[in-house]
Design an enzyme around this catalytic site. Structure first.
Site, PDB file in Angstrom:
ATOM      1  N   TYR A  54     122.054  52.211  38.009  1.00 31.43           N
ATOM      2  CA  TYR A  54     121.830  53.601  37.959  1.00 31.43           C
ATOM      3  C   TYR A  54     123.249  54.218  38.166  1.00 31.43           C
ATOM      4  CZ  TYR A  54     121.934  54.046  43.125  1.00 31.43           C
ATOM      5  OH  TYR A  54     122.105  53.704  44.009  1.00 31.43           O
ATOM      6  N   LEU A  70     111.596  56.109  41.272  1.00 34.85           N
ATOM      7  CA  LEU A  70     111.772  54.791  42.147  1.00 34.85           C
ATOM      8  C   LEU A  70     110.734  54.999  43.445  1.00 34.85           C
ATOM      9  CD1 LEU A  70     115.635  54.805  42.374  1.00 34.85           C
ATOM     10  CD2 LEU A  70     114.083  53.272  40.950  1.00 34.85           C
ATOM     11  N   HIS A  75     114.342  57.096  47.359  1.00 35.66           N
ATOM     12  CA  HIS A  75     114.685  58.527  46.988  1.00 35.66           C
ATOM     13  C   HIS A  75     115.865  59.306  47.560  1.00 35.66           C
ATOM     14  CE1 HIS A  75     110.275  59.225  45.642  1.00 35.66           C
ATOM     15  NE2 HIS A  75     111.018  58.302  44.832  1.00 35.66           N
ATOM     16  N   LYS A  93     107.133  62.426  43.858  1.00 41.28           N
ATOM     17  CA  LYS A  93     106.671  62.754  45.069  1.00 41.28           C
ATOM     18  C   LYS A  93     106.388  61.234  45.927  1.00 41.28           C
ATOM     19  CE  LYS A  93     101.864  62.931  43.952  1.00 41.28           C
ATOM     20  NZ  LYS A  93     101.493  61.672  44.009  1.00 41.28           N
TER      21      LYS A  93
END
Length: 147
Positions: A54, A70, A75, A93
């Site tokens: 990433y 992910l 996060h 979320k």
């Protein structure tokens, strides 16, 4: 808006589809780890850049916003890296795993003057309108029939 997507698993593929279908967005890059996912993303989005890391996606200049799909424990780390790379961020979320991580993410958002949004897909579901209707009509606690 040009998007990069981090993760292309079960939920990530739905996010990719939503981005691709929206007239105001374009999928510029997808990042993930597995070879199987690489083959699937290549087949589904042959014109889109794909990365196994990433961090390579975050270097792509034409990516304005990053959709991060992910596991929750990643996060804060990946969101902060994306914000520091100058990207707007959409997180699946929950926002993070702790209040402290939320605070760090919010501070990074403010410092970089970027947008941070948390995807609460169920807020658009019709079932929640029905739940509100039941609450408003005082039917909570009574047996209800399926809607």
């Amino acid at each position: 808006m040009n998007f990069g997507l981090i993760s292309y698993g079960a939920w990530g593929s739905y996010h990719a589809e939503a981005i691709a279908q929206d007239e105001g967005t374009e999928m510029m890059a997808i990042a993930f780890k597995s070879e199987r996912t690489y083959q699937k993303a290549r087949g589904d989005y042959p014109e889109t850049a794909v990365y196994r890391d990433y961090k390579e996606l975050l270097k792509q200049v034409d990516v304005e916003a990053v959709d991060i799909v992910l596991p929750t424990f990643l996060h804060a780390q990946v969101g902060i890296e994306a914000l520091n790379a100058g990207k707007h961020v959409l997180l699946e979320k929950p926002m993070t795993a702790s209040a402290e991580e939320c605070d760090r993410l919010l501070e990074t958002t403010r410092r970089n003057r970027k947008a941070l949004s948390i995807g609460h897909e169920f807020r658009l579901s019709t079932q929640w309108g029905k739940v509100k209707e039941l609450i408003d009509n005082g039917k909570i606690g009574k047996p209800i029939t399926p809607w």
